[in-house]
Design a protein around this motif. Structure first.
Motif, PDB file in Angstrom:
ATOM      1  N   ILE A  82       0.853  -1.187   0.000  1.00 28.66           N
ATOM      2  CA  ILE A  82       0.000   0.000   0.000  1.00 28.66           C
ATOM      3  C   ILE A  82       0.888   1.236   0.000  1.00 28.66           C
ATOM      4  N   PRO A  83       0.744   2.131  -0.992  1.00 27.99           N
ATOM      5  CA  PRO A  83       1.546   3.353  -0.977  1.00 27.99           C
ATOM      6  C   PRO A  83       1.132   4.257   0.171  1.00 27.99           C
ATOM      7  N   GLY A  84       2.007   5.154   0.559  1.00 28.37           N
ATOM      8  CA  GLY A  84       1.703   6.048   1.671  1.00 28.37           C
ATOM      9  C   GLY A  84       2.280   5.530   2.971  1.00 28.37           C
ATOM     10  N   LYS A  85       2.141   6.318   4.024  1.00 29.57           N
ATOM     11  CA  LYS A  85       2.769   6.025   5.308  1.00 29.57           C
ATOM     12  C   LYS A  85       1.732   5.911   6.419  1.00 29.57           C
ATOM     13  N   PHE A  86       1.802   4.817   7.159  1.00 30.64           N
ATOM     14  CA  PHE A  86       0.939   4.603   8.315  1.00 30.64           C
ATOM     15  C   PHE A  86       1.697   4.949   9.592  1.00 30.64           C
ATOM     16  N   GLY A  87       0.946   5.377  10.587  1.00 28.60           N
ATOM     17  CA  GLY A  87       1.542   5.689  11.879  1.00 28.60           C
ATOM     18  C   GLY A  87       0.502   5.590  12.971  1.00 28.60           C
ATOM     19  N   VAL A  88       0.873   6.010  14.168  1.00 26.84           N
ATOM     20  CA  VAL A  88      -0.025   5.977  15.332  1.00 26.84           C
ATOM     21  C   VAL A  88       0.187   7.258  16.131  1.00 26.84           C
ATOM     22  N   ILE A  89      -0.912   7.871  16.570  1.00 26.18           N
ATOM     23  CA  ILE A  89      -0.831   9.005  17.494  1.00 26.18           C
ATOM     24  C   ILE A  89      -1.520   8.617  18.796  1.00 26.18           C
ATOM     25  N   ARG A  91      -4.142   9.733  21.475  1.00 30.59           N
ATOM     26  CA  ARG A  91      -5.252  10.650  21.655  1.00 30.59           C
ATOM     27  C   ARG A  91      -5.277  11.212  23.080  1.00 30.59           C
ATOM     28  N   SER A  92      -6.091  12.233  23.290  1.00 31.60           N
ATOM     29  CA  SER A  92      -6.177  12.852  24.618  1.00 31.60           C
ATOM     30  C   SER A  92      -6.684  11.881  25.675  1.00 31.60           C
ATOM     31  N   ASP A  93      -7.434  10.850  25.251  1.00 29.98           N
ATOM     32  CA  ASP A  93      -7.928   9.859  26.206  1.00 29.98           C
ATOM     33  C   ASP A  93      -6.963   8.690  26.378  1.00 29.98           C
ATOM     34  N   GLY A  94      -5.817   8.769  25.705  1.00 29.27           N
ATOM     35  CA  GLY A  94      -4.807   7.722  25.827  1.00 29.27           C
ATOM     36  C   GLY A  94      -4.868   6.661  24.767  1.00 29.27           C
ATOM     37  N   GLY A  95      -5.925   6.661  23.940  1.00 28.62           N
ATOM     38  CA  GLY A  95      -6.045   5.670  22.884  1.00 28.62           C
ATOM     39  C   GLY A  95      -5.015   5.884  21.787  1.00 28.62           C
ATOM     40  N   HIS A  96      -4.599   4.800  21.158  1.00 33.20           N
ATOM     41  CA  HIS A  96      -3.639   4.851  20.066  1.00 33.20           C
ATOM     42  C   HIS A  96      -4.399   4.793  18.736  1.00 33.20           C
ATOM     43  N   GLN A  97      -4.425   5.917  18.023  1.00 32.45           N
ATOM     44  CA  GLN A  97      -5.195   6.020  16.792  1.00 32.45           C
ATOM     45  C   GLN A  97      -4.274   5.909  15.580  1.00 32.45           C
ATOM     46  N   VAL A  98      -4.719   5.144  14.585  1.00 31.72           N
ATOM     47  CA  VAL A  98      -3.942   4.939  13.361  1.00 31.72           C
ATOM     48  C   VAL A  98      -4.050   6.165  12.459  1.00 31.72           C
ATOM     49  N   THR A  99      -2.936   6.536  11.843  1.00 28.88           N
ATOM     50  CA  THR A  99      -2.911   7.625  10.874  1.00 28.88           C
ATOM     51  C   THR A  99      -2.445   7.101   9.522  1.00 28.88           C
ATOM     52  N   TYR A 100      -2.854   7.805   8.465  1.00 25.77           N
ATOM     53  CA  TYR A 100      -2.409   7.475   7.110  1.00 25.77           C
ATOM     54  C   TYR A 100      -1.946   8.768   6.448  1.00 25.77           C
ATOM     55  N   ASN A 101      -0.680   8.813   6.079  1.00 25.57           N
ATOM     56  CA  ASN A 101      -0.066  10.039   5.558  1.00 25.57           C
ATOM     57  C   ASN A 101      -0.305  11.212   6.512  1.00 25.57           C
ATOM     58  N   GLY A 102      -0.272  10.903   7.801  1.00 27.17           N
ATOM     59  CA  GLY A 102      -0.444  11.919   8.833  1.00 27.17           C
ATOM     60  C   GLY A 102      -1.874  12.153   9.270  1.00 27.17           C
ATOM     61  N   TRP A 103      -2.860  11.698   8.492  1.00 29.89           N
ATOM     62  CA  TRP A 103      -4.271  11.943   8.803  1.00 29.89           C
ATOM     63  C   TRP A 103      -4.820  10.848   9.718  1.00 29.89           C
ATOM     64  N   PRO A 104      -5.366  11.220  10.887  1.00 29.43           N
ATOM     65  CA  PRO A 104      -6.037  10.226  11.736  1.00 29.43           C
ATOM     66  C   PRO A 104      -7.213   9.577  10.989  1.00 29.43           C
ATOM     67  N   LEU A 105      -7.420   8.299  11.221  1.00 27.16           N
ATOM     68  CA  LEU A 105      -8.461   7.533  10.536  1.00 27.16           C
ATOM     69  C   LEU A 105      -9.631   7.229  11.472  1.00 27.16           C
ATOM     70  N   TYR A 106     -10.843   7.267  10.890  1.00 21.74           N
ATOM     71  CA  TYR A 106     -12.074   7.071  11.656  1.00 21.74           C
ATOM     72  C   TYR A 106     -13.057   6.186  10.889  1.00 21.74           C
ATOM     73  N   TYR A 107     -13.933   5.528  11.650  1.00 26.49           N
ATOM     74  CA  TYR A 107     -15.134   4.917  11.092  1.00 26.49           C
ATOM     75  C   TYR A 107     -16.268   5.946  11.162  1.00 26.49           C
ATOM     76  N   TRP A 108     -17.399   5.610  10.535  1.00 24.22           N
ATOM     77  CA  TRP A 108     -18.619   6.409  10.625  1.00 24.22           C
ATOM     78  C   TRP A 108     -19.686   5.515  11.231  1.00 24.22           C
ATOM     79  N   ALA A 109     -20.276   5.933  12.342  1.00 24.64           N
ATOM     80  CA  ALA A 109     -21.192   5.086  13.093  1.00 24.64           C
ATOM     81  C   ALA A 109     -22.399   4.640  12.269  1.00 24.64           C
ATOM     82  N   LYS A 110     -22.760   5.419  11.251  1.00 23.33           N
ATOM     83  CA  LYS A 110     -23.941   5.077  10.456  1.00 23.33           C
ATOM     84  C   LYS A 110     -23.649   4.075   9.345  1.00 23.33           C
ATOM     85  N   ASP A 111     -22.388   3.779   9.096  1.00 25.93           N
ATOM     86  CA  ASP A 111     -22.067   2.677   8.185  1.00 25.93           C
ATOM     87  C   ASP A 111     -22.303   1.374   8.941  1.00 25.93           C
TER      88      ASP A 111
END
Length: 240
Positions: A82-89, A91-111
């Protein structure tokens, strides 16, 4: 079915792009939104344009509606290729969130199911996480350098098109699927030329290069193939 061939290709790359439920992310294909990332559960992943690189600005009720993609360790498990760079930040609550090219990734609850992308464009700030860069360069012994899409498949231009206008519709589009994105495209670093989009009649954002709409060819079955070159004397690979 439109882009069924490309969906099968993504599956066919198997070990290169998706290695099962153990991976944090998968790669999926949508006829209107292009190649995008999903979680291990198959549900679409999104970016929030009010975030900053390496920083999430979605918390509280926002994070309830848009649950962050979290991992238990310091790094996500991602498929090779997969091109691009993955990472982890953190969060303020201590959770480790995945990033892609620096952008944090999310689901959408309505999917509610894999393949749904109902979060696309919500509020004008939430967009599908397209695989990026959108354009890369492939070097071929016979054809020289030409542009390919995010998964390495060859891209083409149609000489009957006009600047920033596609004349390929209907059956033509089934054989020559548009390079689609859900958010402004990104080129590999150092690529010259102007990258843009046009809006097709069905609302699809089709990528353009120097004003020329870009397409795949259904006859190409593997990365590096360019069997669409000079088809009908009107289809050609795209020289960077």
């Amino acid at each position: 079915m439109k882009l069924q061939w490309l969906g099968l290709l993504v599956l066919g790359l198997g070990m290169a792009l998706t290695q099962g439920m153990s991976d944090t992310v998968q790669v999926k294909q949508d006829v209107k939104l292009g190649t995008y990332l999903s979680g291990s559960n198959g549900k679409a992943l999104y970016i929030f344009t009010k975030d900053q690189p390496g920083l999430s600005n979605c918390s509280g009720g926002c994070a309830t509606a848009w649950p962050p993609l979290l991992v238990s360790g310091d790094a996500p498990v991602v498929p090779m290729g997969i091109p691009g760079k993955f990472g982890v930040i953190t969060r303020s609550d201590g959770g480790h969130q995945v990033t892609y090219n620096g952008w944090p990734l999310y689901y959408w609850a309505k999917d509610q199911a894999p393949g749904q992308t109902t979060g696309q464009g919500v509020g004008g700030v939430w967009f599908i996480a397209n695989v990026s860069p959108t354009l890369q360069v492939h070097n071929d012994a016979k054809l020289g350098s030409f542009l390919v899409g995010p998964t390495g498949m060859t891209l083409y231009i149609f000489s009957k098109d006009q600047p920033n206008m596609s004349t390929c519709t209907g059956a033509c589009l089934e054989h020559w699927p548009a390079l689609a994105v859900g958010y402004p495209p990104v080129a590999i670093e150092g690529l010259s030329g102007k990258l843009g989009t046009i809006t097709r009649t069905d609302g699809t954002l089709q990528v353009t290069y120097n004003g020329q709409p870009l397409y795949y060819f259904a006859g190409d079955k593997a990365v590096g193939e360019a069997t669409g070159q000079n088809v009908g004397g009107v289809w050609f690979v795209v020289k960077p």
